[in-house]
Design an enzyme around this catalytic site. Sequence first.
Site, PDB file in Angstrom:
ATOM      1  N   ARG A 176       3.103  -0.791  10.979  1.00  0.00           N
ATOM      2  CA  ARG A 176       4.038  -0.149  11.678  1.00  0.00           C
ATOM      3  C   ARG A 176       4.575  -1.352  12.749  1.00  0.00           C
ATOM      4  O   ARG A 176       5.736  -2.127  12.881  1.00  0.00           O
ATOM      5  CB  ARG A 176       3.976   0.824  13.104  1.00  0.00           C
ATOM      6  CG  ARG A 176       3.668   1.353  12.077  1.00  0.00           C
ATOM      7  CD  ARG A 176       3.238   3.212  13.261  1.00  0.00           C
ATOM      8  NE  ARG A 176       1.937   2.632  13.203  1.00  0.00           N
ATOM      9  CZ  ARG A 176       0.528   3.493  13.591  1.00  0.00           C
ATOM     10  NH1 ARG A 176       1.266   4.307  14.110  1.00  0.00           N
ATOM     11  NH2 ARG A 176      -0.784   3.217  13.476  1.00  0.00           N
ATOM     12  N   LYS A 199       0.769  -1.033  -0.095  1.00  0.00           N
ATOM     13  CA  LYS A 199       0.050   0.367   0.321  1.00  0.00           C
ATOM     14  C   LYS A 199       1.201   0.932   0.256  1.00  0.00           C
ATOM     15  O   LYS A 199       2.132   1.044   0.771  1.00  0.00           O
ATOM     16  CB  LYS A 199      -0.594  -0.148   1.517  1.00  0.00           C
ATOM     17  CG  LYS A 199      -1.810   1.041   1.541  1.00  0.00           C
ATOM     18  CD  LYS A 199      -2.826   0.942   2.250  1.00  0.00           C
ATOM     19  CE  LYS A 199      -1.891   1.387   4.024  1.00  0.00           C
ATOM     20  NZ  LYS A 199      -2.201   3.057   3.628  1.00  0.00           N
TER      21      LYS A 199
HETATM   22  O1  C5P Z   1       1.441   0.988  11.009  1.00  0.00           O
HETATM   23  P1  C5P Z   1      -0.409   0.684  11.061  1.00  0.00           P
HETATM   24  O2  C5P Z   1      -0.764  -1.331  10.517  1.00  0.00           O
HETATM   25  O3  C5P Z   1      -0.804   0.804  12.041  1.00  0.00           O
HETATM   26  O4  C5P Z   1      -0.927   0.226   9.248  1.00  0.00           O
HETATM   27  C1  C5P Z   1      -1.867   1.179   8.787  1.00  0.00           C
HETATM   28  C2  C5P Z   1      -2.400   1.490   7.287  1.00  0.00           C
HETATM   29  O5  C5P Z   1      -3.752   1.243   7.044  1.00  0.00           O
HETATM   30  C3  C5P Z   1      -1.901   2.921   7.482  1.00  0.00           C
HETATM   31  O6  C5P Z   1      -1.060   3.282   6.210  1.00  0.00           O
HETATM   32  C4  C5P Z   1      -3.190   3.664   7.499  1.00  0.00           C
HETATM   33  O7  C5P Z   1      -2.597   5.136   6.999  1.00  0.00           O
HETATM   34  C5  C5P Z   1      -4.298   3.093   6.535  1.00  0.00           C
HETATM   35  N1  C5P Z   1      -5.475   3.157   6.650  1.00  0.00           N
HETATM   36  C6  C5P Z   1      -6.131   2.501   8.346  1.00  0.00           C
HETATM   37  N2  C5P Z   1      -7.482   3.247   8.172  1.00  0.00           N
HETATM   38  C7  C5P Z   1      -8.183   3.351   7.046  1.00  0.00           C
HETATM   39  C8  C5P Z   1      -7.435   3.444   5.912  1.00  0.00           C
HETATM   40  C9  C5P Z   1      -6.083   2.889   6.033  1.00  0.00           C
HETATM   41  O8  C5P Z   1      -5.003   2.454   8.953  1.00  0.00           O
HETATM   42  N3  C5P Z   1      -9.630   2.868   7.665  1.00  0.00           N
END
Ligand code: C5P
Length: 223
Positions: A201, A33
């Site tokens: 992360r 992504k």
């Molecule tokens: O680091 P982490 O696992 O929290 O990353 C989740 C990713 O998914 C981030 O890039 C965030 O912008 C994205 N995202 C999210 N919730 C949504 C849509 C996208 O956390 N509803």
Amino acid sequence: MRSPKLMLALDLPTAEEAEAMLRQTKHAIDGVKVGLRLFVAEGPGFVRRIAARLPVFLDLKFHDIPNTVAEAVDSAGRLGVAIVNVHAAGGRRMMQAAAQAARRHPKLRVVAVTVLTSEALAPSEAQRIVVERAVQAQQAGLHGVVCSAQEAAAVRRSCGDQFLIITPGIRRRSDARQDQARIATPEDAARAGADWIVVGRPILQAEDPANAAAEIRRELTSS
Ligand code: C5P
């Protein structure tokens, strides 16, 4: 039960760091992504390069007037990405315009962000809004939604087997929650019927990202 694919959220500041992370994790992931941070830093040339190698979800969450969103979806299709998203809160006409633009790119899937996984809503309230927006997105002709794994099973029941469900906010039991609120484990997401889980992360900040990705993938397939 379907086994979701693993998408790595490449939330990194530079193309060099993203490429290094890809070299380490490529055997354990099914797609990446590219979100705001990397896209703003490195732009469409970078996205085109990556999209030639593996499925890319361009996560720019378009939310604008219908014509502007339709043109942006068309531009995303030209980049060769597999998935792009819009905010369901942008409304029916905006989603219809996005769906129409996607028809020019047969391989492109357009999904709607329902409610951000960082929003700490009560589970029943989250489920009600997410399902309502998912049904709206489907009626507008979109291919799927982004939602938390906590609502994925309800979306699957309402929107059927072919509807694409992408779930971020994934944490193993040992991971920190950080700014995410409606989290779930990879196993929960698999049980709920997600097609893709998005993990950032917990892999990016792991001491050994390749190992973290492989572990998450094992949890997906063994559930
Ligand atoms: O680091 P982490 O696992 O929290 O990353 C989740 C990713 O998914 C981030 O890039 C965030 O912008 C994205 N995202 C999210 N919730 C949504 C849509 C996208 O956390 N509803």
